[in-house]
Scaffold this motif. Sequence first.
Motif, mmCIF file in Angstrom:
data_model
loop_
_atom_site.group_PDB
_atom_site.id
_atom_site.type_symbol
_atom_site.label_atom_id
_atom_site.label_comp_id
_atom_site.label_asym_id
_atom_site.label_seq_id
_atom_site.Cartn_x
_atom_site.Cartn_y
_atom_site.Cartn_z
ATOM 1 N N LEU A 484 -17.494 18.668 0.600
ATOM 2 C CA LEU A 484 -16.406 17.759 0.964
ATOM 3 C C LEU A 484 -16.837 16.323 0.677
ATOM 4 N N GLU A 485 -15.889 15.552 0.161
ATOM 5 C CA GLU A 485 -16.217 14.175 -0.199
ATOM 6 C C GLU A 485 -15.021 13.298 0.167
ATOM 7 N N ALA A 486 -15.286 12.118 0.695
ATOM 8 C CA ALA A 486 -14.166 11.205 0.976
ATOM 9 C C ALA A 486 -13.692 10.608 -0.353
ATOM 10 N N THR A 487 -12.382 10.517 -0.546
ATOM 11 C CA THR A 487 -11.830 9.870 -1.741
ATOM 12 C C THR A 487 -11.948 8.360 -1.562
ATOM 13 N N SER A 488 -11.597 7.585 -2.607
ATOM 14 C CA SER A 488 -11.662 6.122 -2.391
ATOM 15 C C SER A 488 -10.665 5.706 -1.320
ATOM 16 N N LEU A 489 -9.523 6.413 -1.231
ATOM 17 C CA LEU A 489 -8.565 6.120 -0.155
ATOM 18 C C LEU A 489 -9.193 6.429 1.212
ATOM 19 N N GLY A 490 -9.865 7.566 1.303
ATOM 20 C CA GLY A 490 -10.517 7.958 2.557
ATOM 21 C C GLY A 490 -11.588 6.955 2.961
ATOM 22 N N LYS A 491 -12.356 6.509 1.953
ATOM 23 C CA LYS A 491 -13.436 5.558 2.271
ATOM 24 C C LYS A 491 -12.864 4.247 2.784
ATOM 25 N N ILE A 492 -11.860 3.722 2.079
ATOM 26 C CA ILE A 492 -11.326 2.419 2.503
ATOM 27 C C ILE A 492 -10.645 2.550 3.871
ATOM 28 N N THR A 493 -10.030 3.699 4.122
ATOM 29 C CA THR A 493 -9.422 3.932 5.442
ATOM 30 C C THR A 493 -10.497 3.860 6.520
ATOM 31 N N SER A 494 -11.600 4.530 6.270
ATOM 32 C CA SER A 494 -12.656 4.559 7.271
ATOM 33 C C SER A 494 -13.297 3.180 7.437
ATOM 34 N N TYR A 495 -13.504 2.462 6.332
ATOM 35 C CA TYR A 495 -14.142 1.141 6.424
ATOM 36 C C TYR A 495 -13.248 0.123 7.137
ATOM 37 N N THR A 496 -11.930 0.239 6.942
ATOM 38 C CA THR A 496 -11.045 -0.723 7.612
ATOM 39 C C THR A 496 -10.835 -0.356 9.075
ATOM 40 N N TYR A 497 -11.298 0.844 9.443
ATOM 41 C CA TYR A 497 -11.239 1.311 10.817
ATOM 42 C C TYR A 497 -9.837 1.779 11.226
ATOM 43 N N LEU A 498 -8.979 1.991 10.234
ATOM 44 C CA LEU A 498 -7.645 2.516 10.558
ATOM 45 C C LEU A 498 -7.723 4.013 10.838
ATOM 46 N N ASP A 499 -6.785 4.490 11.630
ATOM 47 C CA ASP A 499 -6.595 5.918 11.846
ATOM 48 C C ASP A 499 -5.976 6.485 10.549
ATOM 49 N N PRO A 500 -6.492 7.586 9.996
ATOM 50 C CA PRO A 500 -5.876 8.146 8.794
ATOM 51 C C PRO A 500 -4.371 8.368 8.958
#
Length: 711
Positions: A484-500
Amino acid sequence: MRVEELISKGLPESYVRVLEAEGITTLNPVQADAVNKGVLEGRNLVVSTPTASGKTLIAEMLLVKTVVNEGIGVYLTPLKALASEKHGEFNRLSRIGLKAGITTGDYDNPAEELRDYDIIVATYERFDSLLRLKPSWISRVKAIVIDEMHTIGDPDRGPIIEMIVARALKAGVQILGLSATIGNPHHLAEWIKGGLVDTPWRPVKLVEGYYSKSLRKIFFDNGVEESVEVNTGDRILDVVLHNLSMDYQTIVFIHNRRKVEEYAEKVSLKLPPTPEEEVEDFVAQLSEDPSSMEREFLTSLLRRGVGYHHAGLSSVGRRVVEEAFRSRVLRIVFATPTLAAGVNLPARRVVVSVKRYDASKGRTVSISVSEYKQMAGRAGRPRYDRVGESIIVDASSDREAVAFLRGRPEEVRGKLASSRNLRIHALSLLASREAASIEGLNDIFSLTFSAYYAGSKTFLESLTGETINYLLKTNMVVEKNGFLEATSLGKITSYTYLDPATVDTWRRIKPPLPSDAYVLHVVTITPDFLRSAPYIPSRIIEEFEEGALEMSRHGIIPSPGRVEADYDDWLASYVYAMILVDWINETPEDAIISKYSIGPGDLFNIKETATWIVSSLAKIESVLGDRRMYRHLQRLSMRLEEGVKEDALELTRVENIGRVRARILIEHGIKSINDLAEAPLEKLSSLPRFGPRVARSVKEWLRKRGYTVKE
Ligand code: ADP
């Protein structure tokens, strides 16, 4: 134990001298117990003791020792205000060459600059965000202090503590948990495989009591009884006036903002004026209050020695009330329980209402024993009082009151097992590459308090699969070669601290073309916004219904059918969006506050949350590739931060120029920073809301930044 002995435990002599100079020559029993249990020898520890029992010093000794061992020590708190308070305390260690840094906002900034610090103070959320971003210094963190560790039972923030600690356990980082008294501190200690200090020791004795309405008496648990002679027909008022007649400085906890203000006003009408010289300083500070209504109300209370405190108060108002109470200019403060959770503000007496309205049940319920104990524990001011008293004022019966006095605080338990928490934290572990499979995730989840409390390693496993399905479906995560790998969307979501789920809501219902009202309505309907949105009375919300339906018919906002939320949330979100629209169109704060029946503190919180979400969504759009939307969101987030129209944005970059002064400048033909640099000092000084002091400081600011400044 004398502090001198700490030298043999590896603490620097210079540090011990600092303590002695501050009058701390011996450790109190709680601190001695912590040292004996190995906190300075790398052992994990939970300290569960009342407020003011000296927990901060235990933490400080550990942080200093960690630096001696060439590591970085981290101190985490639930609130920004607490973080600044602690940072202020640790800052004095610069005398022995230690540098204490603080970081509380800016979730997607990796804060590399903190690498030069020895001690780092942060909020839980901020440190959690740093664990995702992995600045180079993070591997040098050797000890983490979790202040207010009982927060682990909170459904939103608890899981953040769980994940921080689980990672620390995995990495062998030392953990010190500081907690108020809770029902199961031994569980926390066992979870982190550490020792436990659990004593009721307090520097000031606490006597708990309750008011019996039928007998018109206060009964204390040490056998003392006090007759209450005042009889107004309102028991809270009776007990409060009784305390004041005995000249006891008092905090009254009531679970309802409106009542907090009403009681403050009622009591102020019964008290004599406070001498002008005592209050003038505080009244002057209130001139910075953004709301004139709040300023006038607080000033009139202050002049009678009364204050109030709740989340709707502006930060200026809050600061003034706290300081005036500490300096004993205020005789009494009415507060909601947020005061007990945050600032350190003890009183001689504490009056506690144990009832609150539960909207989900539609009726009044009793609070928990933990909540009660947390508030009662505020009684007794170190250095002023030998004893402090707490009084329950509105138990349903004397029996219920006694049950509170004798009760043990409830057990806290883990709250990770919700879909929201799991999707956020699973994505975080995948984005930071700490896990790359369901097994990897479960390995770390099995180290959480939730897993420990459930007594089963496999407890969360059944839920992890569902979580991954959600993350795959929303394009946050992909499966590659069995990993499993975070996509660039997943990474930026996690870095900005937003809830997916916030990002997913945005992607599904965002407007095709940028428009403020539409964007803001989508923002205010996301889970990240609604989670912390303040209460707005339904009578106010109803007034907006017709307008909302009209706007949705014209496609200016998303229609109720387009959003997943139910109609009531759609409508409430519309009202929040309209607050923000007013805010960025420079409607005066007073007008917004009265139109929507919120406090200035609420307005501040709403705009802070919206700024964070909008600036984060801008980053999401930059990854998704919509340049136009990206630029719109970026500008919008700046306008939200400052509360201005487009044309005033540039001027608000200047220190001391906010929304009001920027508009005044524009109205007088000064439209840019260059215009400002060229405007004669005399002209600036003569503008409303400027004056010579502000005008000079603005010119100074410009000069320092290299502008050619005309005088
Ligand atoms: P807690 O963190 O448990 O709420 P604090 O650390 O704020 O408590 O301590 C309360 C007060 O007691 C502080 O003003 C602190 O300076 C003082 N204090 C702590 N330890 C000692 C000590 N050993 N001797 C004298 N004063 C102390």
